[in-house]
Design a protein around this motif. Structure first.
Motif, short mmCIF file in Angstrom:
data_model
loop_
_atom_site.label_atom_id
_atom_site.label_comp_id
_atom_site.label_asym_id
_atom_site.label_seq_id
_atom_site.Cartn_x
_atom_site.Cartn_y
_atom_site.Cartn_z
N UNK A 240 0.86 -1.19 0.00
CA UNK A 240 0.00 0.00 0.00
C UNK A 240 0.89 1.24 0.00
N UNK A 241 1.54 1.53 -1.14
CA UNK A 241 2.45 2.67 -1.19
C UNK A 241 1.77 4.01 -0.93
N UNK A 242 0.49 4.12 -1.25
CA UNK A 242 -0.22 5.37 -0.99
C UNK A 242 -0.32 5.63 0.51
N UNK A 243 -0.51 4.57 1.30
CA UNK A 243 -0.54 4.72 2.75
C UNK A 243 0.80 5.23 3.27
N UNK A 244 1.89 4.63 2.80
CA UNK A 244 3.21 5.07 3.24
C UNK A 244 3.45 6.52 2.84
N UNK A 245 3.02 6.90 1.64
CA UNK A 245 3.16 8.29 1.19
C UNK A 245 2.38 9.25 2.08
N UNK A 246 1.18 8.84 2.49
CA UNK A 246 0.37 9.69 3.37
C UNK A 246 1.01 9.84 4.74
N UNK A 247 1.55 8.76 5.28
CA UNK A 247 2.25 8.84 6.57
C UNK A 247 3.43 9.80 6.47
N UNK A 248 4.13 9.74 5.35
CA UNK A 248 5.26 10.66 5.16
C UNK A 248 4.77 12.11 5.03
N UNK A 249 3.72 12.30 4.25
CA UNK A 249 3.22 13.66 4.05
C UNK A 249 2.74 14.27 5.36
N UNK A 250 2.10 13.46 6.20
CA UNK A 250 1.59 13.93 7.48
C UNK A 250 2.64 13.88 8.58
N UNK A 251 3.84 13.37 8.24
CA UNK A 251 4.96 13.26 9.20
C UNK A 251 4.55 12.43 10.42
N UNK B 102 14.07 4.94 6.10
CA UNK B 102 13.43 6.23 6.38
C UNK B 102 13.40 6.44 7.90
N UNK B 103 14.00 7.51 8.43
CA UNK B 103 14.01 7.75 9.88
C UNK B 103 12.63 7.87 10.50
N UNK B 104 11.60 8.10 9.68
CA UNK B 104 10.25 8.20 10.21
C UNK B 104 9.73 6.85 10.69
N UNK B 105 10.26 5.77 10.10
CA UNK B 105 9.71 4.44 10.34
C UNK B 105 10.72 3.50 10.99
N UNK B 106 10.20 2.38 11.45
CA UNK B 106 11.03 1.25 11.85
C UNK B 106 10.31 -0.01 11.40
N UNK B 107 11.09 -1.02 11.03
CA UNK B 107 10.53 -2.30 10.62
C UNK B 107 10.67 -3.29 11.76
N UNK C 291 0.58 12.73 20.47
CA UNK C 291 1.76 12.71 19.61
C UNK C 291 1.97 11.27 19.15
N UNK C 292 2.09 11.08 17.85
CA UNK C 292 2.30 9.75 17.30
C UNK C 292 3.77 9.39 17.33
N UNK D 207 6.80 5.80 17.39
CA UNK D 207 7.04 4.40 17.05
C UNK D 207 6.92 3.54 18.29
N UNK D 208 6.80 2.23 18.09
CA UNK D 208 6.73 1.31 19.22
C UNK D 208 7.96 1.44 20.11
N UNK D 209 9.12 1.62 19.51
CA UNK D 209 10.34 1.75 20.32
C UNK D 209 10.25 2.95 21.26
N UNK D 210 9.57 4.02 20.84
CA UNK D 210 9.41 5.19 21.69
C UNK D 210 8.46 4.90 22.86
N UNK D 211 7.36 4.19 22.56
CA UNK D 211 6.44 3.78 23.63
C UNK D 211 7.15 2.86 24.60
N UNK D 212 7.90 1.91 24.06
CA UNK D 212 8.62 0.95 24.89
C UNK D 212 9.66 1.66 25.75
#
Length: 290
Positions: free
Chosen positions: A104-115, A140-145, A276-277, A279-284
């Motif tokens: 779903x590349x459009x989803x990833x693009x939207x997450x990037x656009x919305x930061x 991408x520093x915005x995400x983690x796998x 504030x949104x 990553x899981x690592x931040x919540x952890x």
């Protein structure tokens, strides 16, 4: 508040969706979980080099620790982790070859656009099918796998009709997924694992313990699997989120076609509420140091 009919519909489709993608939980066992303590470092598969992802300490029983959400408190920060399962089972290659889209590349693009920072729980098979996208997400520093298994087969039965991984093959299945991520060039890979279908038991927790992962579940089910009403998905997420929540959604067009549309409602609304949104690592990290 979610209309009851929508809630029932979301639950119903979620159970059916788990043949293709994770969402609700059947067999689980939390009796062996330990207290959330200081992070372990230097164990498990490759995490981001600059800031090793925190993990829960392994219980005295030696089982894989399980994280669901940050502990609630009056002073808890208003953070929420949006997570997306990039599901593809080991035997779905022919369907992809016929044109079915599990990305779903459009989803990833939207997450990037919305930061929007996010954690993508990816199967190894998905990374093999979409190597360029997996590398793009994983650099991408915005995400983690994080790891969602290689095969997307169940680690405990019954689990919504999913085929079951043999006990002596569970560790190898997890390790094979990490290997697939490295092979495509993903760098921001964290030592977290999500059981396909969310199904696990003590046998599974013991089998994958040598990999050094922390199992990550969730406390908010989005209901996006096979949903056709983006507003209903958004309402369900917004009704369930609390400080420290982990939300499960999906990054597969064929199985979750309205997720990107729902995100365009969810993110602004959460920000209006002061969330504030992260990553899981931040919540952890907040859970292990708090």
């Amino acid at each position: 508040m979610i209309i009851s009919v929508r809630r029932l519909f979301a639950v119903a489709v979620l159970g059916a969706a788990l043949v293709a993608c994770g969402g609700a939980r059947e067999p689980t066992n939390r009796t062996d979980q330990t207290e959330r303590t200081a992070p372990r470092t230097g164990a498990g598969p490759r995490a981001a080099e600059a800031a090793p992802a925190p993990q829960l300490a392994r219980p005295r029983s030696g089982l894989t620790p399980v994280f669901e959400r940050a502990p609630a408190s009056a002073t808890a920060p208003k953070t929420v982790a949006l997570t997306f399962d990039a599901d593809m089972t080991a035997d779905q290659g022919p369907r992809a070859a016929r044109g079915e889209r599990f990305d779903n590349p459009e989803l990833i693009s939207t997450l990037r656009r919305l930061k929007v920072p996010a954690t993508i729980f990816m199967t190894g098979r998905w990374a093999e099918e979409y190597p360029a996208q997996a590398k793009s997400i994983g650099t991408d520093p915005l995400f983690e796998i994080a790891n969602h298994s290689y095969s997307h087969h169940a680690f405990a039965a019954p689990c919504y009709g999913l085929p079951t991984v043999a006990k002596d093959a569970m560790r190898a299945d997890v390790e094979r997924a990490f290997s697939a991520f490295r092979k495509v060039g993903a760098e921001r890979v964290v030592p977290y694992f999500r059981f396909p279908g969310g199904c696990y038991d003590p046998t599974a927790l013991r089998a994958i313990a040598p990999t050094g992962v922390t199992a990550v579940q969730w406390d908010v089910v989005s209901g996006d699997a096979f949903a056709s009403d983006a507003d209903a998905v958004a309402e369900q997420v917004l009704a369930g989120v609390k400080p420290g929540s982990v939300v499960v959604m999906h990054c597969t067009r064929s199985a979750a076609p309205v997720t990107e549309q729902a995100i365009r409602t969810i993110v602004p609304k959460l920000r209006e509420r002061g969330y504030r949104m992260v990553r899981v690592s931040d919540v952890m990290r907040g859970a292990t140091t708090g």
